[in-house]
Design a protein around this motif. Structure first.
Motif, PDB file in Angstrom:
ATOM      1  N   LEU A   1      -1.999   1.539  -5.923  1.00  0.00           N
ATOM      2  CA  LEU A   1      -2.514   1.004  -7.180  1.00  0.00           C
ATOM      3  C   LEU A   1      -3.845   1.667  -7.530  1.00  0.00           C
ATOM      4  O   LEU A   1      -4.616   2.046  -6.640  1.00  0.00           O
ATOM      5  CB  LEU A   1      -2.716  -0.507  -7.076  1.00  0.00           C
ATOM      6  CG  LEU A   1      -1.449  -1.354  -6.945  1.00  0.00           C
ATOM      7  CD1 LEU A   1      -1.807  -2.821  -6.721  1.00  0.00           C
ATOM      8  CD2 LEU A   1      -0.566  -1.205  -8.181  1.00  0.00           C
TER       9      LEU A   1
ATOM     10  N   TRP B   1      -5.284  -0.058  -2.114  1.00  0.00           N
ATOM     11  CA  TRP B   1      -4.476  -1.113  -2.704  1.00  0.00           C
ATOM     12  C   TRP B   1      -3.080  -0.563  -3.007  1.00  0.00           C
ATOM     13  O   TRP B   1      -2.938   0.566  -3.489  1.00  0.00           O
ATOM     14  CB  TRP B   1      -5.118  -1.630  -3.990  1.00  0.00           C
ATOM     15  CG  TRP B   1      -6.286  -2.534  -3.739  1.00  0.00           C
ATOM     16  CD1 TRP B   1      -7.603  -2.179  -3.601  1.00  0.00           C
ATOM     17  CD2 TRP B   1      -6.231  -3.950  -3.601  1.00  0.00           C
ATOM     18  NE1 TRP B   1      -8.384  -3.279  -3.373  1.00  0.00           N
ATOM     19  CE2 TRP B   1      -7.569  -4.392  -3.375  1.00  0.00           C
ATOM     20  CE3 TRP B   1      -5.223  -4.901  -3.641  1.00  0.00           C
ATOM     21  CZ2 TRP B   1      -7.900  -5.727  -3.197  1.00  0.00           C
ATOM     22  CZ3 TRP B   1      -5.532  -6.231  -3.467  1.00  0.00           C
ATOM     23  CH2 TRP B   1      -6.861  -6.637  -3.239  1.00  0.00           C
ATOM     24  N   TRP B   2      -2.064  -1.411  -2.739  1.00  0.00           N
ATOM     25  CA  TRP B   2      -0.688  -0.988  -2.919  1.00  0.00           C
ATOM     26  C   TRP B   2       0.118  -2.085  -3.595  1.00  0.00           C
ATOM     27  O   TRP B   2      -0.265  -3.253  -3.593  1.00  0.00           O
ATOM     28  CB  TRP B   2      -0.024  -0.697  -1.561  1.00  0.00           C
ATOM     29  CG  TRP B   2      -0.726   0.286  -0.707  1.00  0.00           C
ATOM     30  CD1 TRP B   2      -1.743   0.047   0.170  1.00  0.00           C
ATOM     31  CD2 TRP B   2      -0.476   1.696  -0.640  1.00  0.00           C
ATOM     32  NE1 TRP B   2      -2.143   1.210   0.793  1.00  0.00           N
ATOM     33  CE2 TRP B   2      -1.378   2.236   0.307  1.00  0.00           C
ATOM     34  CE3 TRP B   2       0.433   2.547  -1.279  1.00  0.00           C
ATOM     35  CZ2 TRP B   2      -1.386   3.590   0.629  1.00  0.00           C
ATOM     36  CZ3 TRP B   2       0.415   3.897  -0.960  1.00  0.00           C
ATOM     37  CH2 TRP B   2      -0.482   4.412  -0.018  1.00  0.00           C
ATOM     38  N   THR B   3       1.255  -1.693  -4.150  1.00  0.00           N
ATOM     39  CA  THR B   3       2.259  -2.664  -4.564  1.00  0.00           C
ATOM     40  C   THR B   3       3.549  -2.364  -3.816  1.00  0.00           C
ATOM     41  O   THR B   3       3.874  -1.197  -3.552  1.00  0.00           O
ATOM     42  CB  THR B   3       2.531  -2.636  -6.082  1.00  0.00           C
ATOM     43  OG1 THR B   3       3.548  -3.606  -6.399  1.00  0.00           O
ATOM     44  CG2 THR B   3       2.989  -1.269  -6.559  1.00  0.00           C
TER      45      THR B   3
ATOM     46  N   PHE C   1       0.438  -3.511 -14.308  1.00  0.00           N
ATOM     47  CA  PHE C   1      -0.539  -3.202 -13.269  1.00  0.00           C
ATOM     48  C   PHE C   1      -1.741  -2.444 -13.825  1.00  0.00           C
ATOM     49  O   PHE C   1      -2.872  -2.611 -13.344  1.00  0.00           O
ATOM     50  CB  PHE C   1       0.109  -2.410 -12.135  1.00  0.00           C
ATOM     51  CG  PHE C   1       0.563  -3.266 -10.983  1.00  0.00           C
ATOM     52  CD1 PHE C   1      -0.332  -4.080 -10.307  1.00  0.00           C
ATOM     53  CD2 PHE C   1       1.884  -3.257 -10.572  1.00  0.00           C
ATOM     54  CE1 PHE C   1       0.082  -4.869  -9.242  1.00  0.00           C
ATOM     55  CE2 PHE C   1       2.308  -4.047  -9.514  1.00  0.00           C
ATOM     56  CZ  PHE C   1       1.404  -4.863  -8.848  1.00  0.00           C
TER      57      PHE C   1
ATOM     58  N   LEU D   1      -5.081 -10.583 -10.010  1.00  0.00           N
ATOM     59  CA  LEU D   1      -3.878  -9.754 -10.079  1.00  0.00           C
ATOM     60  C   LEU D   1      -2.632 -10.604 -10.317  1.00  0.00           C
ATOM     61  O   LEU D   1      -1.810 -10.312 -11.192  1.00  0.00           O
ATOM     62  CB  LEU D   1      -3.724  -8.951  -8.786  1.00  0.00           C
ATOM     63  CG  LEU D   1      -4.697  -7.790  -8.575  1.00  0.00           C
ATOM     64  CD1 LEU D   1      -4.646  -7.299  -7.135  1.00  0.00           C
ATOM     65  CD2 LEU D   1      -4.383  -6.642  -9.534  1.00  0.00           C
TER      66      LEU D   1
ATOM     67  N   ASN E   1      -7.140 -11.422  -5.635  1.00  0.00           N
ATOM     68  CA  ASN E   1      -5.716 -11.742  -5.510  1.00  0.00           C
ATOM     69  C   ASN E   1      -5.246 -12.609  -6.670  1.00  0.00           C
ATOM     70  O   ASN E   1      -4.200 -12.355  -7.277  1.00  0.00           O
ATOM     71  CB  ASN E   1      -5.469 -12.453  -4.182  1.00  0.00           C
ATOM     72  CG  ASN E   1      -4.022 -12.884  -4.019  1.00  0.00           C
ATOM     73  OD1 ASN E   1      -3.111 -12.077  -4.074  1.00  0.00           O
ATOM     74  ND2 ASN E   1      -3.812 -14.177  -3.836  1.00  0.00           N
TER      75      ASN E   1
ATOM     76  N   HIS F   1       1.338  -7.269  -4.350  1.00  0.00           N
ATOM     77  CA  HIS F   1       0.183  -6.377  -4.197  1.00  0.00           C
ATOM     78  C   HIS F   1      -0.522  -6.720  -2.883  1.00  0.00           C
ATOM     79  O   HIS F   1      -0.526  -7.875  -2.455  1.00  0.00           O
ATOM     80  CB  HIS F   1      -0.787  -6.535  -5.373  1.00  0.00           C
ATOM     81  CG  HIS F   1      -1.181  -7.953  -5.632  1.00  0.00           C
ATOM     82  ND1 HIS F   1      -0.469  -8.773  -6.498  1.00  0.00           N
ATOM     83  CD2 HIS F   1      -2.174  -8.708  -5.134  1.00  0.00           C
ATOM     84  CE1 HIS F   1      -1.021  -9.965  -6.521  1.00  0.00           C
ATOM     85  NE2 HIS F   1      -2.056  -9.958  -5.699  1.00  0.00           N
TER      86      HIS F   1
ATOM     87  N   CYS G   1      -5.201  -4.015 -12.936  1.00  0.00           N
ATOM     88  CA  CYS G   1      -6.152  -3.244 -12.138  1.00  0.00           C
ATOM     89  C   CYS G   1      -7.447  -2.995 -12.904  1.00  0.00           C
ATOM     90  O   CYS G   1      -8.549  -3.003 -12.318  1.00  0.00           O
ATOM     91  CB  CYS G   1      -5.512  -1.924 -11.697  1.00  0.00           C
ATOM     92  SG  CYS G   1      -4.132  -2.133 -10.545  1.00  0.00           S
TER      93      CYS G   1
END
Length: 496
Positions: free
Chosen positions: A424, A461-463, A483, A440, A437, A454, A487
């Protein structure tokens, strides 16, 4: 088995198809003969709802279903094409873009109808069902699951969820001072907490953590795992080999959503005399050719309401006969538990019998496995389903990364099944917090009505996108816009 059920005459069950966006009834459909002439905007169905009428018809014991499949003539029609056409078989909010099937699962309409019908049948005579009929369905579900995972029927029982199964295993070990439990830094959080709790209470087994940082490769994981096992076992001051080491191994980790070389990791444990407990929550329905008789883990648990399409909540616990002596009680302890203090004690209760009755619960989720497996067969079977979802996960992950200007975690696809991990656009120095958190989560779900998990891992940061049969590549485009918005809000929030 499905045809046997379809010949049963459960009169009065009708499915009403309505356009919930306009409130206009588009037709009445009997026994799941879908008539759907509605247009689909961006691949999203306007929605299908159900009503049951004239359910006063009683069900005799002779007409009790022999399998718990939906009262629908699936064998008389071809399934829709994979992709958005599949929306008609699920009951999603028509505007919801669901790329997070992996967390809670999604119930297909035919399976839901089967569950509703079974609930109605149970309520007609709860005593007869729970005292007589339930056991037959329970055996059928266990038998079919055992065949799917390459195990014996009497090595498989049903439990509420994977955490329940793993807790049952770990709490049945007789722990001693100096024993060791191995987890990883990517072990599912509740399982990790369960391991930590056991280390916090007498006799205080030690907790060892195997560090996994992604991106990585299976070769590196195995090399490091072998070294970790060697180090842990050699550190034991135990000349009589009486202390034990138990390793909790993910088959497919939750976050990151990656496939681990769990069969090889189990083999390393076996060679070192280490017990293996495989957390396979995401495996059944996503991983083909599991074959537990060949892999030979000491224990293995997988959730059936995630990728297999059973009703929440249901999981299968596998304990090979060689290890069933370890499981002295399920959770909660059942009424047929055999205590060594019993006057007529003749040995422990059998593994399967322990799990027959653990108190009054709703057995419909457990027994929905039969309908779920029928549904999957109708769709074309495990290979056809997973070929579509895997290929879309690979293509969708790359497309999402391109739209976000980032990268996929597993560019070669060696660790990817149906869950793909994409970076992300949030700077890595912004660490995880409850506030971030929630920001998002709320942006995705409330403002965009789209979701994929996420998380923060290895400084980024990842999804994690869970791809299912109703998804298409355009869903990743919706998620990309969601996203980008979310973000940007995170970055702005951290600058305040």
């Amino acid at each position: 088995m499905l045809n046997d059920l379809l010949r049963q005459d459960f009169r009065g069950l009708w499915l009403v198809c309505s356009d919930i966006s306009s409130g206009g009834c588009t037709g009445v459909v009997g026994r799941w003969r879908l008539i759907d002439h509605r247009s689909h905007s961006h691949g999203k169905s306007p929605g299908i709802t159900y009503a049951m009428t004239n359910m006063k018809t009683s069900v005799s014991s002779e007409s009790a279903p022999s399998t718990l499949a939906a009262n629908v003539e699936l064998d008389k029609q071809a399934p829709p094409s994979f992709g958005h056409a599949m929306h008609k078989l699920f009951e999603f909010d028509p505007s919801y873009v669901n790329l997070n099937h992996g967390s809670y699962g999604s119930l297909p309409m035919p399976v839901r109808v089967a569950c509703d019908k079974l609930s109605t049948h149970i309520e007609a005579n709860p005593d007869k069902f729970l005292r007589i009929e339930c056991f037959h369905h329970w055996i059928e579900a266990r038998t079919r699951l055992a065949k799917l995972i390459g195990a014996g029927t009497d090595e498989c029982v049903l439990v509420n969820n994977t955490l329940h199964g793993i807790s049952t295993i770990l709490r049945n070990f007789e722990w001693h001072e100096g024993d060791i439990i191995i987890g990883t830094n990517t072990t599912y959080n509740a399982v990790s907490r369960a391991i930590r709790y056991l280390g916090d209470i007498p006799p205080y087994p030690q907790v060892s953590t195997f560090n996994l940082q992604f991106p990585t490769t299976h070769a590196d994981i195995l090399e490091n795992w072998r070294e970790h096992i060697r180090r842990v076992t050699s550190e034991k001051s135990d000349p009589q080999q009486s202390r034990k080491v138990i390793a909790v191994v993910d088959a497919i980790a939750a976050n990151p959503g990656v496939r681990l070389p769990w069969k090889e990791m189990v083999a390393i444990c076996r060679d070192a005399g280490v017990w293996s407990v495989v957390d396979a929550a995401h495996s059944i329905g996503q991983e083909v050719d599991i074959n537990l008789s060949e892999a030979q883990p000491d224990f293995w648990v997988s959730t059936c309401h995630k990728w297999l399409f059973a009703k929440r909540s249901c999981a299968v616990l596998y304990v090979p006969k060689r290890n069933q002596h370890v499981i002295k009680s399920c959770i909660p302890t059942p009424r047929n538990y055999h205590s060594p203090q019993d006057e007529n004690y003749s040995g422990p209760q059998s593994f399967v019998n322990l799990f027959e009755w653990t108190g009054t619960i709703d057995y419909v989720p457990f027994l929905s496995v039969n309908a779920a497996l029928d549904f999957r067969q109708w769709l074309g079977g495990e290979y056809k389903i997973n070929e579509y979802t895997h290929n879309l996960a690979i293509a969708g992950g790359r497309h999402l990364a391109s739209l976000l200007g980032t990268s996929v975690m597993d560019p070669d696809g060696d660790l990817t099944l149906n869950m793909v991990n994409v970076e992300l656009p949030i700077p890595g120095d912004i660490k995880y917090s409850n506030e971030i958190n929630n920001l998002l989560k709320n942006t995705l779900l409330i403002e965009w009505n789209a979701y994929a998990v996420h998380y923060y891992h290895n400084g980024k940061w990842w999804t994690r996108c869970s791809v299912q049969i109703w998804n298409e590549i355009s869903d990743f485009e919706v998620l990309a816009n969601a996203f980008k918005d979310a973000c940007q809000k995170v970055v702005k929030f951290t600058k305040q």
